[in-house]
Design an enzyme around this catalytic site. Structure first.
Site, mmCIF file in Angstrom:
data_model
loop_
_atom_site.group_PDB
_atom_site.id
_atom_site.type_symbol
_atom_site.label_atom_id
_atom_site.label_comp_id
_atom_site.label_asym_id
_atom_site.label_seq_id
_atom_site.Cartn_x
_atom_site.Cartn_y
_atom_site.Cartn_z
ATOM 1 N N ASP A 97 -9.690 -6.888 -2.603
ATOM 2 C CA ASP A 97 -9.193 -5.601 -2.102
ATOM 3 C C ASP A 97 -10.177 -4.493 -2.469
ATOM 4 O OD1 ASP A 97 -7.811 -3.275 -1.475
ATOM 5 O OD2 ASP A 97 -5.896 -4.009 -2.223
ATOM 6 N N HIS B 67 -6.866 -6.328 1.172
ATOM 7 C CA HIS B 67 -5.778 -5.344 1.201
ATOM 8 C C HIS B 67 -4.797 -5.759 2.293
ATOM 9 C CE1 HIS B 67 -4.129 -1.533 -0.084
ATOM 10 N NE2 HIS B 67 -3.962 -1.175 1.171
ATOM 11 N N SER C 273 0.824 -1.206 0.000
ATOM 12 C CA SER C 273 0.000 0.000 0.000
ATOM 13 C C SER C 273 0.863 1.262 0.000
ATOM 14 C CB SER C 273 -0.970 -0.034 1.182
ATOM 15 O OG SER C 273 -1.998 0.907 0.999
#
Length: 352
Positions: free
Chosen positions: A137, A179, A50
């Site tokens: 995600d 995620h 991320s």
């Protein structure tokens, strides 16, 4: 020079990655100096999740002439936010109102390279890139992560002159992963986004990533037998300038590297809400990198951010939208200069 192995509040929603005390994994109080190591500057890569993926790609573009490649999990593409928080929250996370344009971003990278603010694009020649996005995600849109892969494609096809010649490019977007950093059996439910943002997915992303970056493992990845060292991150500030990092960072050193064997290095950037202040050592010991580092003769550097409200960064994200200043994604950025100082101290300098 480098060589390669032979084979290939909306703000509170910002990067909604998911406070226990740090413990386990052989950690201790910050040491006065980094351990003496025999590191190979031609076997250094960057990886991240991320905001950490964004930081890894920023470092890759800044020092592609010194790094062998990047492993990116669910992150926005280089330069996407353009120094604007609204753009970061919309286009660069949700792909709204439109997805990032990798060709335009590649053109900006070319301009930065021509001005000397990042490495020459020729530094990407021979590099390896691994990009992963999970189908479950909902934090970062698939098209956003895809753009972090496609910016390399644009440089290889239509933007760079001569075209960039990457050695390996891997795009993996077919797995039911949220995620998170996927592992064989560590972390939470694979298709649910929650702290510690490590998923037990029956998929070893660290092993796949390092195979893409370094080639097949020369040995089996078994038990972790090295040591995690702590170090004072403030010692590597550039001219004393605050880089908005935590006081302590971490360094995993396999036994053979501690004994003097030449080893490479992986710099692993955590995601938002994934630093040690929020999760203890769970990212450091749970993502699977240390086990593979033993097999590949690699140390793993785990730099740490800190949360703040001035500048506004309550989730301790790496700077990929400009909270640390307008040069954040170039060699002149304060976090990038800090990283260059740290790697120089380790004997793997990024700066020419």
């Amino acid at each position: 020079m480098k060589r390669h192995s032979s084979k290939p509040v909306a703000v509170l929603a910002l990067l909604a990655l998911a406070t226990p005390l740090l413990g386990g994994c052989g950690t201790q109080a910050a040491e006065s100096a980094l351990p003496a190591l025999n590191l190979d500057p031609e076997r250094v890569s960057v990886v991240g999740l991320s905001s950490g993926a964004a930081m890894a790609q920023q470092a890759h573009f800044a020092w592609s002439d010194r790094l062998i490649g990047a492993g990116l999990i669910a992150g926005p593409p280089y330069g996407c936010a353009e120094g604007d928080l609204g753009t970061a929250l919309g286009r660069c996370m949700k792909g709204e109102p439109d997805a990032p344009d990798p060709v335009r971003l590649a053109e900006r990278a070319r301009e930065l390279a021509e001005s000397g603010r990042i490495a020459p694009l020729s530094g990407l020649d021979g590099d390896r890139v691994y990009v992963l996005h999970g189908k479950a995600d909902s934090t970062v849109a698939a098209g956003v992560t895809r753009a972090s892969y496609s910016i390399y494609e644009a440089l290889a096809r239509e933007v760079a002159s001569p075209p960039v010649q990457l050695e390996t490019m891997v795009w993996d977007a077919e797995r039911d992963i949220a995620h998170a950093w996927p592992t064989l059996d560590q972390g939470g439910t694979c298709n649910v986004t929650e702290a510690p943002f490590i998923g037990a997915c029956d998929f070893d992303a660290s092993g796949e990533m390092l195979a893409a970056l370094y080639g097949p493992a020369p040995a089996a990845a078994t038990a972790v037998v090295g040591k995690v060292h702590t170090f004072d991150q403030n010692a590597y500030r550039s001219e004393g300038t605050d880089a908005f990092l935590a006081q302590e960072g971490f360094l995993y050193v396999p036994e053979q590297c501690a004994a003097g064997k030449p080893c490479g290095a992986v710099i692993a950037f955590h995601g938002c809400e994934q630093n040690a202040a929020m999760l203890g050592d769970r990212f450091i010991v749970g993502n699977g990198l240390n086990r593979w580092a033993d097999a590949y003769d690699l140390v793993v550097v785990y730099p740490q951010t800190r949360a703040s409200f001035m500048p506004l960064n309550p989730k301790a994200c790496w700077d990929w939208w400009g909270y640390s200043g307008p040069d954040y994604d170039t060699r002149d950025g304060v976090q990038m200069r800090w990283l260059a100082n740290l790697t120089a101290a380790l004997g793997i300098p990024l700066q020419p």
